[in-house]
Design an enzyme around this catalytic site. Structure first.
Site, PDB file in Angstrom:
ATOM      1  N   LYS A  95      46.610  42.484  29.398  1.00  0.00           N
ATOM      2  CA  LYS A  95      45.152  42.622  29.412  1.00  0.00           C
ATOM      3  C   LYS A  95      44.677  43.395  28.170  1.00  0.00           C
ATOM      4  O   LYS A  95      43.602  43.137  27.631  1.00  0.00           O
ATOM      5  CB  LYS A  95      44.687  43.291  30.706  1.00  0.00           C
ATOM      6  CG  LYS A  95      44.975  42.465  31.952  1.00  0.00           C
ATOM      7  CD  LYS A  95      44.330  41.078  31.885  1.00  0.00           C
ATOM      8  CE  LYS A  95      44.589  40.224  33.101  1.00  0.00           C
ATOM      9  NZ  LYS A  95      43.969  38.894  33.039  1.00  0.00           N
TER      10      LYS A  95
ATOM     11  N   TYR B  71      51.752  43.350  32.976  1.00  0.00           N
ATOM     12  CA  TYR B  71      50.472  42.676  33.240  1.00  0.00           C
ATOM     13  C   TYR B  71      49.330  43.439  32.557  1.00  0.00           C
ATOM     14  O   TYR B  71      48.473  42.841  31.894  1.00  0.00           O
ATOM     15  CB  TYR B  71      50.255  42.599  34.760  1.00  0.00           C
ATOM     16  CG  TYR B  71      48.857  42.214  35.185  1.00  0.00           C
ATOM     17  CD1 TYR B  71      48.450  40.885  35.185  1.00  0.00           C
ATOM     18  CD2 TYR B  71      47.955  43.191  35.615  1.00  0.00           C
ATOM     19  CE1 TYR B  71      47.174  40.537  35.597  1.00  0.00           C
ATOM     20  CE2 TYR B  71      46.676  42.846  36.028  1.00  0.00           C
ATOM     21  CZ  TYR B  71      46.293  41.524  36.009  1.00  0.00           C
ATOM     22  OH  TYR B  71      45.019  41.178  36.413  1.00  0.00           O
TER      23      TYR B  71
ATOM     24  N   SER C 149      38.711  45.449  41.733  1.00  0.00           N
ATOM     25  CA  SER C 149      39.388  44.680  42.793  1.00  0.00           C
ATOM     26  C   SER C 149      38.373  43.701  43.360  1.00  0.00           C
ATOM     27  O   SER C 149      37.488  44.100  44.118  1.00  0.00           O
ATOM     28  CB  SER C 149      39.847  45.619  43.911  1.00  0.00           C
ATOM     29  OG  SER C 149      40.597  46.705  43.390  1.00  0.00           O
TER      30      SER C 149
ATOM     31  N   ASP D  32      42.906  24.129  35.710  1.00  0.00           N
ATOM     32  CA  ASP D  32      44.031  24.861  36.304  1.00  0.00           C
ATOM     33  C   ASP D  32      45.254  23.955  36.262  1.00  0.00           C
ATOM     34  O   ASP D  32      45.133  22.735  36.106  1.00  0.00           O
ATOM     35  CB  ASP D  32      43.724  25.247  37.753  1.00  0.00           C
ATOM     36  CG  ASP D  32      44.425  26.528  38.173  1.00  0.00           C
ATOM     37  OD1 ASP D  32      43.753  27.522  38.488  1.00  0.00           O
ATOM     38  OD2 ASP D  32      45.682  26.541  38.170  1.00  0.00           O
TER      39      ASP D  32
ATOM     40  N   ASN E  43      41.487  46.529  35.413  1.00  0.00           N
ATOM     41  CA  ASN E  43      41.645  47.995  35.442  1.00  0.00           C
ATOM     42  C   ASN E  43      43.051  48.398  35.024  1.00  0.00           C
ATOM     43  O   ASN E  43      43.263  49.526  34.560  1.00  0.00           O
ATOM     44  CB  ASN E  43      41.283  48.532  36.830  1.00  0.00           C
ATOM     45  CG  ASN E  43      42.288  48.172  37.907  1.00  0.00           C
ATOM     46  OD1 ASN E  43      43.274  48.869  38.115  1.00  0.00           O
ATOM     47  ND2 ASN E  43      42.065  47.063  38.607  1.00  0.00           N
ATOM     48  N   HIS E  44      44.020  47.472  35.146  1.00  0.00           N
ATOM     49  CA  HIS E  44      45.398  47.828  34.810  1.00  0.00           C
ATOM     50  C   HIS E  44      45.642  47.925  33.299  1.00  0.00           C
ATOM     51  O   HIS E  44      46.713  48.362  32.883  1.00  0.00           O
ATOM     52  CB  HIS E  44      46.362  46.863  35.501  1.00  0.00           C
ATOM     53  CG  HIS E  44      46.224  46.951  36.997  1.00  0.00           C
ATOM     54  ND1 HIS E  44      46.665  48.044  37.711  1.00  0.00           N
ATOM     55  CD2 HIS E  44      45.607  46.137  37.890  1.00  0.00           C
ATOM     56  CE1 HIS E  44      46.361  47.879  38.994  1.00  0.00           C
ATOM     57  NE2 HIS E  44      45.713  46.735  39.132  1.00  0.00           N
TER      58      HIS E  44
ATOM     59  N   GLY F 128      42.551  32.989  42.903  1.00  0.00           N
ATOM     60  CA  GLY F 128      41.745  33.769  43.841  1.00  0.00           C
ATOM     61  C   GLY F 128      40.335  34.022  43.329  1.00  0.00           C
ATOM     62  O   GLY F 128      39.341  33.733  44.022  1.00  0.00           O
TER      63      GLY F 128
END
Ligand code: 15L
Length: 270
Positions: A142, A138, A167, A33, A113-114, A13
Site C-alpha cells: 500500500k 500487504y 475497516s 476482476d 491503514n496498514h 468484498g
C-alpha cells in the site's frame, strides 16, 4: 456524455459493497476482476471484464473510453511476498500505466491503514500525511501504491487520490472497528468526492466514518468534499468494550502488528 468508471477488483468484498452504491443514472460501471461478477447480463449500465490487473494489454483495453478508475484489485490480506509483489505492486503499476497510456487522468486507489499500521495510538490523532510505517508485506504494497500514485501525478499530471481505508464492512466486526470503521455508504460518498473534486493532484486521505471513537484525521477527506453520515458507535453494544491494554488497541494496524501475521508468512516459506 456518459461517464464510464472502471472498477478493478469489482468481485471482491469492497467492490461488492460499492457496485450498487456507485451505480447512478447515466453512468456506466465497467467491472473488472479475475473472478466471476454476478452482474445482470441485460443491464446496459454495467460492462464486465474478466482480466487480471497484472495484464498490461488487458488493462489498456479495459481503460478505453473510461473517465476514471477506482482501483480496488489485489490481495486484501497478508500473503507471501512474491504474491504481494506481483498482484499488489506490479498490479498497481500496471493500472496506473495503462490509465496513462489511454489518457485516463483520474485514479482513486484503495490504500489501507496498514500502510501506517505501526503508528502508536499514543501519538494522538493520525494525520493525513503520516509517514509510512507498514505493518505487513500487504502494508508495504500500500505504501508502494501511494508512491506510484505520487509519481504518476507528479510526472504525468494525473489526479490520483489514495484512500487509507480503515475497516469497510457492513458493520464493525470487533471493538477496534469502533474507531476504524468506514461504513459502505460513507465509502461510496468518499469515492464520489474523489471522483468529483476539481484538480486534486495527488492526495492521501483517511477513509473512515466520523466515528465517535475516531482517532484519524478527516481533514483531507473533508477538503475533497466528503461528508460522513455514519458512526460506528451505534454498534458499540454488539462488539463489546475495547480493552485499552490489548495489542489490538495499541497501534493503527491492530493485531496486524502482532506476531501472528509474521508467523503466517514464515510458515508459507517466505
Ligand atoms: C485492510 O486493509 C483489509 O483489506 C481489511 O480486510 C481489514 O482487515 C482492514 O484492513 C482493517 O484493518 O480492518
Amino acid at each position: 456524455m456518459t461517464a464510464r468508471i472502471l472498477i478493478t477488483g469489482a468481485a471482491g468484498g469492497l467492490g461488492t459493497l460499492m457496485r450498487p452504491r456507485l451505480a447512478e443514472g447515466g453512468r456506466v460501471l465497467r467491472l473488472l476482476d479475475i473472478a466471476d461478477i454476478p452482474a445482470a447480463a441485460d443491464d446496459e449500465s454495467v460492462e464486465v471484464v474478466r482480466a487480471s490487473v497484472t495484464d498490461m494489454a488487458a488493462m489498456e483495453e479495459a481503460m478505453s473510453g473510461v473517465d476514471a478508475v477506482i482501483h480496488l484489485g489485489g490481495h486484501s490480506l497478508e500473503v507471501p511476498w512474491e504474491q504481494i509483489l506481483d498482484v499488489n505492486v506490479n498490479g498497481t503499476h500496471t493500472v496506473l500505466e495503462a490509465a496513462r497510456r489511454q489518457g485516463v487522468t483520474r485514479v482513486v486507489l484503495a490504500s489501507s491503514n496498514h500502510a501506517v499500521g505501526y503508528v502508536p495510538k499514543a501519538d494522538g490523532e493520525a494525520g493525513d500525511d503520516l509517514f509510512p510505517r507498514p505493518d505487513t508485506y500487504y502494508g508495504v504494497s500500500k505504501v508502494a501504491m501511494e508512491a506510484l500514485g505520487s509519481l504518476y501525478a507528479d510526472r504525468y499530471g494525473m489526479d490520483v487520490i489514495a484512500i487509507r481505508i480503515g475497516s469497510c464492512f457492513e458493520k464493525p466486526r470487533d471493538a477496534r472497528m469502533l474507531s476504524t470503521w468506514l461504513s459502505p455508504d460513507d465509502a461510496a460518498r468518499l469515492f464520489e468526492a474523489c471522483l468529483a473534486a476539481p484538480s486534486p493532484g495527488f492526495r492521501v486521505v483517511w477513509g473512515v466514518s466520523d466515528n465517535t471513537r475516531r482517532w484519524f484525521s478527516l481533514d483531507g477527506a473533508f477538503a475533497l468534499g466528503y461528508e460522513s453520515k455514519d458512526d460506528a458507535e451505534v454498534f458499540a453494544s454488539e462488539v463489546g468494550t475495547p480493552d485499552p491494554t490489548s495489542p489490538a488497541e495499541q497501534r493503527v494496524g491492530g493485531v496486524w502488528c502482532g506476531p501472528d501475521f509474521d508467523t503466517a508468512v514464515k510458515e508459507a516459506g517466505q
